[in-house]
Design an enzyme around this catalytic site. Structure first.
Site, PDB file in Angstrom:
ATOM      1  CB  THR A  85      -3.708   6.913  -5.888  1.00 14.02           C
ATOM      2  OG1 THR A  85      -3.947   7.211  -7.030  1.00 14.02           O
ATOM      3  CG2 THR A  85      -4.844   6.702  -5.021  1.00 14.02           C
ATOM      4  CG  ASN A 118     -10.717   4.504   1.815  1.00 14.00           C
ATOM      5  OD1 ASN A 118     -10.034   3.679   2.083  1.00 14.00           O
ATOM      6  ND2 ASN A 118     -10.481   5.883   1.577  1.00 14.00           N
ATOM      7  CG  ASP A 169      -9.540   4.389   5.703  1.00 16.52           C
ATOM      8  OD1 ASP A 169      -8.795   3.539   5.389  1.00 16.52           O
ATOM      9  OD2 ASP A 169      -9.671   5.293   6.496  1.00 16.52           O
ATOM     10  CE  LYS A 178      -9.397   0.055   9.627  1.00 14.64           C
ATOM     11  NZ  LYS A 178      -9.237   1.265   9.046  1.00 14.64           N
ATOM     12  CE  LYS A 231      -7.607   5.467  -0.817  1.00 17.91           C
ATOM     13  NZ  LYS A 231      -6.178   5.952  -0.860  1.00 17.91           N
ATOM     14  CG  ASP A 243      -8.794   8.525   1.066  1.00 15.83           C
ATOM     15  OD1 ASP A 243      -8.037   7.952   1.740  1.00 15.83           O
ATOM     16  OD2 ASP A 243      -8.304   8.713  -0.047  1.00 15.83           O
TER      17      ASP A 243
END
Ligand SMILES: COc1ccc(/C=N/Nc2[nH]nc(C)c2C(=O)Nc2cccc(NC(C)=O)c2)cc1
Length: 283
Positions: free
Chosen positions: A172, A139, A152, A40, A136, A134
């Site tokens: 979101t 991720n 992530d 990344k 979701k 986080d």
């Protein structure tokens, strides 16, 4: 990868994988070992622009010290004058998010397997006093055998942390617990709430508190705060039972992760003996 100062020349490009939230991801090969990794690449100028350098530092600190089958490994990192390079585990089957959109929703056995894998990873994180915050579909990545990998850690923190109360969450709201959207003190129970949101979304095909119009944050906010939940009849009673036990307004009323792993909807699809069953399931 033994500890040494790595640099870009140690790797050769195989192919680009795609665009992440904060940078491009490439499939790379380490020249000596021929080891395949996902790299990344984040522009320092982007980090500064969004005041995200502290978040990246925390992501590296936390993720590089984690070792779990269902958590994406961060092997090492390095930087040059313009960019930061994260050397991450390569999960060949890519984003779970893309698979969910393609399949619209998952059969109950598949959803149960993903929730089981997530719950074992979250139990591991919480034992190390890490809150992800986080969780979701975006991720979550899928390994070579379709097994789930949490990636992530940009929003993860060491619990308890009052400091992170003032969050500018631009993502979101769909997966955030009431205490998070209301900016109150929060604990690792926020990840248990997100597990409930994911369980609903895997089975129904959309998150439970979605605003009626896209990006209707106010509507989502108030539906979360009221736990305004409507579970369709098509969902099995055992799945409904688990979702209702996870999406409780009060953090302490949510089912503990150990109890999640023992819930009938989980054990029915995932063998009863802890994580060992996933090893000898001939995957
Ligand atoms: C375009 O089709 C693809 C199919 C599979 C992949 C696999 N990516 N696997 C990864 N392992 N470790 C990391 C980090 C990644 C990763 O970030 N992948 C990634 C990044 C941005 C977009 C996508 N897109 C998809 C479809 O997975 C994947 C990437 C792209």
């Amino acid at each position: 990868l033994i500890p040494k100062v790595w640099c870009l020349d140690d790797f050769e490009l195989a192919r680009p994988l795609g665009k992440g939230q904060f940078g491009q991801v490439y499939l790379m090969r380490e020249r000596q070992s021929r080891f395949v990794v996902a790299m990344k690449v984040v522009l320092k100028s982007d980090l500064l622009k969004h005041n995200m350098e502290h978040q990246l530092r925390r992501e590296i600190d936390i993720q590089s010290n984690l070792r779990h089958k269902h958590i994406l490994r961060l092997d090492t990192f390095f930087h040059d004058e313009k960019r930061v390079y994260l050397v991450l585990e390569y999960a060949p089957q890519g984003e779970l998010y893309k698979r969910l959109r393609k399949m619209v929703k998952f059969p109950e056995w598949q959803a149960s397997k993903y929730i089981y894998e997530l719950a074992t990873a979250l139990a591991y994180l919480h034992r190390k006093h890490v809150i992800h915050r986080d969780i979701k579909p975006e991720n979550l990545l899928l390994g070579a055998h379709g097994e789930l990998k949490i990636s992530d850690f940009g929003w993860s923190v060491h619990a308890p942390s009052p400091s992170s109360r003032r969050l500018t969450f631009c993502g979101t709201l769909d997966y955030l617990a009431p205490e998070m959207v209301e900016g109150r003190v929060h604990s690792n129970r926020v990840d248990v709430w997100s597990l409930g949101v994911l369980c609903y979304e895997f089975l129904v095909g959309k998150p439970p508190f979605e605003g009626l119009q896209e990006e209707d944050r106010q509507a989502t906010y108030s539906r979360i705060a009221k736990v305004d939940l409507d579970i369709p009849e098509t969902i099995s009673s055992e799945a409904r039972d688990l979702i209702l036990k996870l999406l409780k307004y009060h953090p302490d009323h949510r089912l503990g992760l150990e109890r999640v792993l023992l819930h009938p909807w989980i054990t029915r699809h995932n063998g009863t003996k802890g994580s060992s069953s996933s090893h000898n399931r001939g995957l």
